[in-house]
Design an enzyme around this catalytic site. Structure first.
Site, short mmCIF file in Angstrom:
data_model
loop_
_atom_site.label_atom_id
_atom_site.label_comp_id
_atom_site.label_asym_id
_atom_site.label_seq_id
_atom_site.Cartn_x
_atom_site.Cartn_y
_atom_site.Cartn_z
N HIS A 91 0.80 -1.23 0.00
CA HIS A 91 0.00 0.00 0.00
C HIS A 91 0.83 1.28 0.00
O HIS A 91 0.27 2.37 -0.10
CB HIS A 91 -0.93 0.02 1.22
CG HIS A 91 -1.92 -1.09 1.26
ND1 HIS A 91 -3.08 -1.08 0.53
CD2 HIS A 91 -1.90 -2.28 1.93
CE1 HIS A 91 -3.76 -2.19 0.77
NE2 HIS A 91 -3.06 -2.94 1.59
N ALA A 166 -8.29 -2.90 9.11
CA ALA A 166 -8.07 -1.46 8.98
C ALA A 166 -8.78 -0.90 7.75
O ALA A 166 -8.20 -0.22 6.92
CB ALA A 166 -6.58 -1.16 8.92
N HIS A 221 -10.22 -10.97 4.29
CA HIS A 221 -11.13 -10.19 5.12
C HIS A 221 -12.51 -10.85 5.07
O HIS A 221 -13.52 -10.22 4.78
CB HIS A 221 -11.18 -8.74 4.66
CG HIS A 221 -9.94 -7.97 4.97
ND1 HIS A 221 -9.72 -7.37 6.20
CD2 HIS A 221 -8.83 -7.73 4.24
CE1 HIS A 221 -8.54 -6.78 6.19
NE2 HIS A 221 -7.97 -6.99 5.01
N HIS A 242 -3.28 -12.35 2.90
CA HIS A 242 -2.60 -12.48 4.20
C HIS A 242 -3.24 -13.55 5.08
O HIS A 242 -3.95 -13.28 6.04
CB HIS A 242 -2.45 -11.15 4.92
CG HIS A 242 -3.64 -10.24 4.94
ND1 HIS A 242 -4.89 -10.62 5.38
CD2 HIS A 242 -3.76 -8.94 4.59
CE1 HIS A 242 -5.73 -9.60 5.30
NE2 HIS A 242 -5.06 -8.57 4.82
N ASN A 245 -4.68 -13.80 8.94
CA ASN A 245 -5.13 -12.49 9.38
C ASN A 245 -6.47 -12.13 8.74
O ASN A 245 -6.68 -12.35 7.55
CB ASN A 245 -4.09 -11.42 9.06
CG ASN A 245 -2.79 -11.64 9.81
OD1 ASN A 245 -1.77 -12.02 9.23
ND2 ASN A 245 -2.82 -11.43 11.12
N ASP A 274 6.68 -10.57 9.43
CA ASP A 274 7.31 -9.46 10.15
C ASP A 274 7.45 -9.71 11.64
O ASP A 274 7.94 -8.86 12.38
CB ASP A 274 6.52 -8.16 9.91
CG ASP A 274 5.08 -8.24 10.42
OD1 ASP A 274 4.65 -9.34 10.84
OD2 ASP A 274 4.38 -7.21 10.40
N HIS A 277 2.49 -10.05 12.59
CA HIS A 277 1.27 -10.63 12.03
C HIS A 277 1.16 -12.13 12.24
O HIS A 277 0.05 -12.67 12.28
CB HIS A 277 1.19 -10.34 10.52
CG HIS A 277 0.76 -8.95 10.20
ND1 HIS A 277 1.61 -7.87 10.27
CD2 HIS A 277 -0.45 -8.46 9.80
CE1 HIS A 277 0.96 -6.77 9.92
NE2 HIS A 277 -0.29 -7.10 9.63
N ASP A 300 2.30 -6.05 2.69
CA ASP A 300 1.10 -5.33 3.12
C ASP A 300 1.52 -3.98 3.71
O ASP A 300 0.92 -3.48 4.67
CB ASP A 300 0.30 -6.14 4.14
CG ASP A 300 -1.12 -5.62 4.37
OD1 ASP A 300 -1.59 -4.80 3.54
OD2 ASP A 300 -1.74 -5.98 5.38
#
Length: 413
Positions: A91, A166, A221, A242, A245, A274, A277, A300
């Site tokens: 992003h 988010a 999502h 992802h 998540n 990372d 996550h 991400d």
């Protein structure tokens, strides 16, 4: 985006300094018409690592065999040479957003990630007003036509309010195929992927629409059940956004989407390595069940990647970045990451103890294949673009080449 107070140039920020970035920030010609030969390094090829290998660069491409006549030699003994990284979910970075920034902002973000080894990048958007997303698609498609990005990924607004992460809940809506088509058309052939909660009304029809237009349908999502996820895969979905998540976790009576996504060979699973996550055991679980050929490391990343702590905007939502971890100001949900792929690579080898060739597959070959670009990028083979990364013996980044030009010159580090 409001830059954080005290923010520095991406190369000098705390995030980049922690990973010993060299000072070179502009592309440097690698050959100036003379073939370049990299010698002494362990060169990671599709067949595996080759100790004391040799790689020849002629112009913008990797060349077969030794050059005829004069060549410039660079001794990289003690280093690894791997393909340039390919990020399919990103992003922004360097204080700049792909979702809301100007063309100059987007280019700044792209350059920030190139400094960290990502030579091919798909620009991701976040949930916003549909007209604004269509406008953004037009801007990003121009950059894709110029070769600055490899395409566009729409993450939202067609996602579940139960698993919004988010994303602004008030801007979410069901994946009406007509609305999905609107974004595809706005991208002018440069849409690469759309993340959907495929259990929502219109979800399966939208998956079929995307498949018909050669756009990746990604499940993410989502609040889907195991059975609903299987149905979406059968309809044409091929990516897990992802994994782990923003989706239901595995239950022994309700296995949920994670189980369906891991067990199906048609699915490539995105992982954000990372240390925030995912627990290392979850990463190992994914590699064990999906196999190295079905994992794609992503960042991400949001604006703060390669830039520093502070307050940012992710779409319409305010984000606080503290200690390199991005969270929504309201609610505290994780809001993307500040990850760069060189850090994901180093962590995978030194912390997760994955074989180097498996990590190369996850950061280069697999995402390149997914994008349909493996004929040009994703491996160190003759005829392909001269996109490569030089890593030292601790797998820290020391050099980056894109299309035959040094973005980070290993000799100037």
């Amino acid at each position: 985006m409001t830059p954080p107070s005290g923010a520095r140039d991406p190369i000098e920020s705390a995030a980049t300094a922690a990973w010993a970035r060299p000072a070179t920030t502009h592309p440097q010609p690698a050959t100036t018409g003379t073939p370049l030969v990299l010698t002494g390094a362990t060169v990671v090829l599709p067949t595996g690592p080759v100790p004391n290998g040799t790689l020849t660069i002629d112009g913008t491409r990797i060349s077969a065999g030794a050059p005829q006549g004069t060549a410039r030699l660079i001794d990289l003994t003690g280093h690894h040479v791997v393909p340039g990284f390919v990020d399919i979910h990103n992003h922004g970075g360097g204080g700049a957003s792909f979702t809301s920034g100007t063309v100059e902002d987007v280019l700044k973000g792209i350059h920030t990630h190139r400094l960290h080894g990502t030579t091919t990048l798909v620009a991701s958007t976040v949930t916003d007003d549909m007209d604004l997303l269509a406008q953004r698609a037009g801007l990003l498609s121009e950059l894709a036509e110029q070769g600055d990005v490899a395409g566009i990924h729409f993450e939202g607004p067609f996602i579940s309010p139960c698993r919004k992460g988010a994303h602004s809940e008030k801007l979410l809506h069901d994946p009406d195929p007509a609305e999905v088509r609107k974004l595809i058309d706005a991208a002018r052939g440069k849409a690469k992927m759309v993340t959907l909660a495929t259990e929502l009304p219109g979800g399966l029809d939208s998956v079929r629409l995307l498949a018909e237009h050669g756009v990746i349908a990604a499940i993410g999502h989502t609040d889907a059940t195991y059975e609903q996820t299987v149905e979406a895969i059968d309809a044409g979905a091929t990516v897990a956004t992802h994994l782990f998540n923003a989706m239901p976790q595995i239950g022994h009576r309700s296995p949920g989407p994670i189980t369906a996504l891991l067990e199906d060979d048609r699915i490539t699973v995105e992982l954000i390595n990372d240390g925030t996550h995912l627990h290392p055991a979850a990463l190992q679980l994914a590699f064990h069940h999906a196999g190295a050929a079905r994992v794609a490391f992503i960042t991400d990343a949001m604006d703060a990647a390669g830039f520093g702590d502070g307050r940012y905007l992710l779409g319409p939502l305010e984000v606080e970045v503290t200690g390199g971890v991005a969270r929504l100001v309201e609610g505290g949900s994780i809001a993307g990451s500040t990850l760069t792929l060189d850090r994901a690579f180093q962590r995978a080898v030194t912390v997760d103890r994955l074989p180097v060739e498996d990590v190369v597959a996850a950061v280069s070959a697999n995402p390149a294949k997914l994008l349909g670009m493996y004929d040009r990028v994703g491996s160190l083979e003759p005829g392909k673009d001269a996109d490569l990364v030089v890593l030292d013996h601790q797998f820290a980044l020391k050099g980056v080449m894109r299309r035959g030009e040094w973005v980070v010159d290993p000799q100037l580090g």
